[in-house]
Design an enzyme around this catalytic site. Structure first.
Site, mmCIF file in Angstrom:
data_model
loop_
_atom_site.group_PDB
_atom_site.id
_atom_site.type_symbol
_atom_site.label_atom_id
_atom_site.label_comp_id
_atom_site.label_asym_id
_atom_site.label_seq_id
_atom_site.Cartn_x
_atom_site.Cartn_y
_atom_site.Cartn_z
ATOM 1 N N GLU A 49 0.771 -1.172 -0.102
ATOM 2 C CA GLU A 49 0.119 0.071 0.159
ATOM 3 C C GLU A 49 0.578 1.204 0.020
ATOM 4 O OE1 GLU A 49 -2.506 0.315 3.182
ATOM 5 O OE2 GLU A 49 -3.630 -1.525 2.675
ATOM 6 N N ASP A 60 -5.786 9.792 10.184
ATOM 7 C CA ASP A 60 -4.464 9.645 10.479
ATOM 8 C C ASP A 60 -3.868 9.969 11.700
ATOM 9 O OD1 ASP A 60 -3.877 7.668 8.089
ATOM 10 O OD2 ASP A 60 -3.973 9.451 7.043
#
Ligand SMILES: Cc1ncc(COP(=O)(O)O)c(C=O)c1O
Lengths: 266, 414
Positions: A49, A60
């Protein structure tokens, strides 16, 4: 031709282990270094990824934010990311790559143009953190036409009714967020509980692959082995930050970490 | 794109929460889908519930102290020599700004949903101060996210939050201002949405937050309508409503009840922050033609680069220092119901000087932006034009900046 993402799951299954997915941010800490990291970890990772850094990330945690801000500061642009993927694919044609990011980056690039570039550079799947179902229906269809997997996210807050609808529309791979957390949070739920939730999702359609991510580290990865795949992101970003701080080579350190992660799921 | 009559603007979004088919929506991580849906169900139910409305009105009246004053600025009008200049003194509200309406409603909703903790973002510190006040009143634990730069420049409000028992969490990422505070607040909610309620401090964020905030601040125009009729016998034939626009909550609330009037009778003027005269940076996405993008869960006009990275803003006023703008205002702009322009830091400071010289009113730096444009335009307007400026915040929080930029005599000790 079967999407290399699906091939990676088949291979892992043959070896009786979950697929190992890594997450690194494109351009962290430089374009060249992030490419070198991808090359060196691809020996042990099954699916890569690649994070598209965004400066206003709403999901995040601090580790990935640090990596993303570092990459942006060093000048990474969307086109550079496609270039990194393309260069990587010259080196390792069949290793699947998933881009993961926020929708505004795709929106500004233009959905169609973005997908064309994905095809040209060799991107196999997309995760768009802030484009949930059903808002993503159209875009997911476009991805399918381009043979790119649009990877749905599932969360502990997703109701069973909603899970069923999402899985019905989903492509061959989905991503289960292990707990209520931003990326990089401490695992606050027991692995047993996570696997229980995971099994609930798998039962809806056992043929579709589901990976688990968020909060997975060296310490916990072994306990989640029964999943189709496991994603490690923040732990890797943290290792890059740590290496830079100690003036060590992130490429070798991250490689070692990924090798160790792999050994825990064999 | 069309504005409908007879339907509140907050309810004119489509099924997915888009106004005009393209502004707003819910660009959120999967984890937030459920808590947002729960909040939508609760809000849609309660806003039709007479008992809830009564409860809201009781707190608005007895605790916030509505209605706030509607006054004529006689001296300023004489000095400018054009239109009649009036002010809706929303800073009369408990706490000193309009942010108290939204904070109160969010705490009422949090109580109904059984949440024990409420979190919020703040720029100027008013949204945080009011949320901390309301949380204390309703017995909720409170956590406020605030950019480190704003903590330094808005100390009086930081002190107030702490005094009310709130935890103030400094945010060091990005530009260390409001945009980063909202991001951090949303991130915290992602990780704690099972136990915690979130209040977004303006008409921004996922659609339901835009709606709740706009519904709450509409109190301002509800009152004003009554006050106008009391004063003039009817809604004046030439009415112009000036308001500063950061996220857009005070302006939306100031205009909402007048939405269905023809704009030739009742014009809306939104004033964004143009930033320092010498700087290229600004916080005025509508004025300077920023492109549509996604910020904090909603599609809107937003300052960004060609790659889609959100751009840093600059403004003397922390409350307006935000790269995006409410989807409601994007909708009002594109349907041409409202007009948007910008005032620079210097123009706002000058307006502050002028207003405080002639009137017993001390608008904070945010409404000073609106005063700057209102004063400039009033000069050219006829005497039967009624210009109203929403003085939506008090300057006490800005004393440090005012002293530095204008000197001690512009700062009072209270
Ligand atoms: C006094 C005051 N006015 C205006 C604003 C701008 O926000 P909005 O446009 O949502 O009213 C703020 C925000 O902090 C504020 O404190």
């Amino acid at each position: 031709m079967l999407n290399p993402i699906s091939v990676a799951f088949i291979k892992a299954k043959q070896e009786n282990r979950p697929a190992l997915l890594t997450y690194t941010v494109a351009g962290d800490s430089s374009k060249k270094q992030s490419l070198n990291i991808l090359k060196s970890i691809s020996k042990n990772a099954d699916i890569l990824e690649v994070g598209v850094p965004h400066n206003t990330p709403v999901a995040d945690g601090s580790q990935i934010q640090t990596s993303a801000y570092r990459a942006i500061k060093n000048g990474i642009k969307v086109n550079d990311i496609f270039k990194i993927v393309k260069d990587f694919k010259k080196f390792h044609k069949n290793k699947p790559i998933i881009l993961m990011g926020y929708y505004n980056m795709i929106f500004q690039y233009g959905e169609n143009k973005f997908l064309n570039k994905c095809n040209l550079s060799g991107v196999n799947g997309l995760i768009v953190v802030d484009l949930p179902w059903p808002e993503n229906k159209n875009f997911a269809k476009k991805c399918k036409k381009k043979s790119i997997y649009f990877i749905q996210l599932l969360s502990p807050t997703t109701t069973t009714k909603r899970l069923k609808k999402i899985i019905k529309d989903s492509h061959p791979m989905s991503y289960f967020i292990s707990m209520l957390s931003t990326t990089g949070g401490k695992l606050k739920v027991s692995p047993k509980e996570i696997i229980k939730n995971y099994n609930k999702i798998k039962k809806i359609n056992p043929k579709k692959k589901v990976v688990i991510g968020f909060g997975i580290t060296e310490k916990t990865i072994g306990k989640l082995k029964s999943a189709d795949g496991l994603v490690v992101g923040s732990a890797i970003c943290k290792e890059i930050s740590r290496s830079l701080k100690h003036r060590q080579n992130p490429v070798t350190n991250v490689s070692k970490l990924v090798k160790k992660l792999k050994s825990k799921i064999l | 794109m069309k504005l409908k009559k007879g339907i509140p603007v907050i309810d004119q979004g489509n099924k997915l929460g888009f106004w005009g088919g393209k502004f707003g929506g819910n660009f959120v991580p999967e984890t937030l889908k459920k808590p947002i849906e729960d909040l939508e169900v609760l809000f849609n139910k309660l806003k039709k519930d007479k008992k809830f409305i009564q409860e809201r009105d009781r707190y608005f009246k007895n605790w916030i102290g509505v209605p706030t004053r509607f006054i004529k600025l006689e001296n300023l009008t004489r000095h400018v020599g054009g239109a009649q200049i009036w002010s809706k003194v929303v800073s009369d509200a408990n706490g000193g700004a309009h942010k108290v309406y939204n904070a109160t409603v969010h705490c009422l909703l949090a109580k109904r949903s059984g949440k024990k903790v409420i979190i919020g973002d703040t720029g100027a510190g008013y949204a945080g101060k009011m949320l901390s006040m309301a949380a204390k009143k309703f017995g909720l634990k409170c956590k406020i996210f605030m950019g480190a730069k704003d903590i330094a420049r808005q100390q009086p409000n930081v002190k107030a939050m702490k005094k009310n028992g709130a935890e103030v969490v400094p945010v060091y990422s990005g530009s260390q201002t409001l945009v980063d505070a909202v991001s951090e607040c949303m991130r915290f909610w992602v990780a704690n949405c099972d136990t915690t309620a979130m209040c977004i401090g303006s008409t921004v964020g996922p659609a339901v937050f835009v709606r709740i905030c706009g519904w709450s601040t509409s109190q301002i125009s509800r009152e004003l309508k009554v006050q106008l009729i009391d004063e003039f016998g009817s809604i004046p034939k030439k009415l112009k409503l000036y308001n500063c626009v950061g996220g857009g909550s005070s302006s939306f609330g100031f205009w909402n009840e007048f939405m269905d009037y023809d704009k030739r009778q009742c014009e809306f003027i939104g004033v964004e922050a143009g930033g320092p005269a010498k700087s290229k940076k600004h916080a005025a996405p509508l004025t300077y033609g920023s492109k549509i993008g996604i910020l904090h869960g909603a599609a809107q006009y937003v300052n960004q680069n060609s790659d889609g990275q959100i751009e840093e803003t600059e403004s003397i006023s922390a409350g307006l220092d935000y790269p995006g703008i409410s989807p409601l205002h994007c909708f009002l702009k594109d349907t041409k119901r409202a007009r948007y322009t910008a005032a620079s830091d210097e123009q706002a400071l000058n307006a502050y000087k002028l207003v405080t010289k002639f009137e017993k009113l001390r608008p904070s730096l945010e409404p000073s932006h609106a005063f700057a444009v209102a004063i400039a335009e009033s000069k050219k307007l006829s005497k039967d034009t009624i210009v109203i400026v929403n003085s939506c915040g008090d300057a006490y929080k800005d004393r440090g900046i005012l002293e530095k930029r204008l000197g001690k005599k512009y700062v009072k000790s209270n």
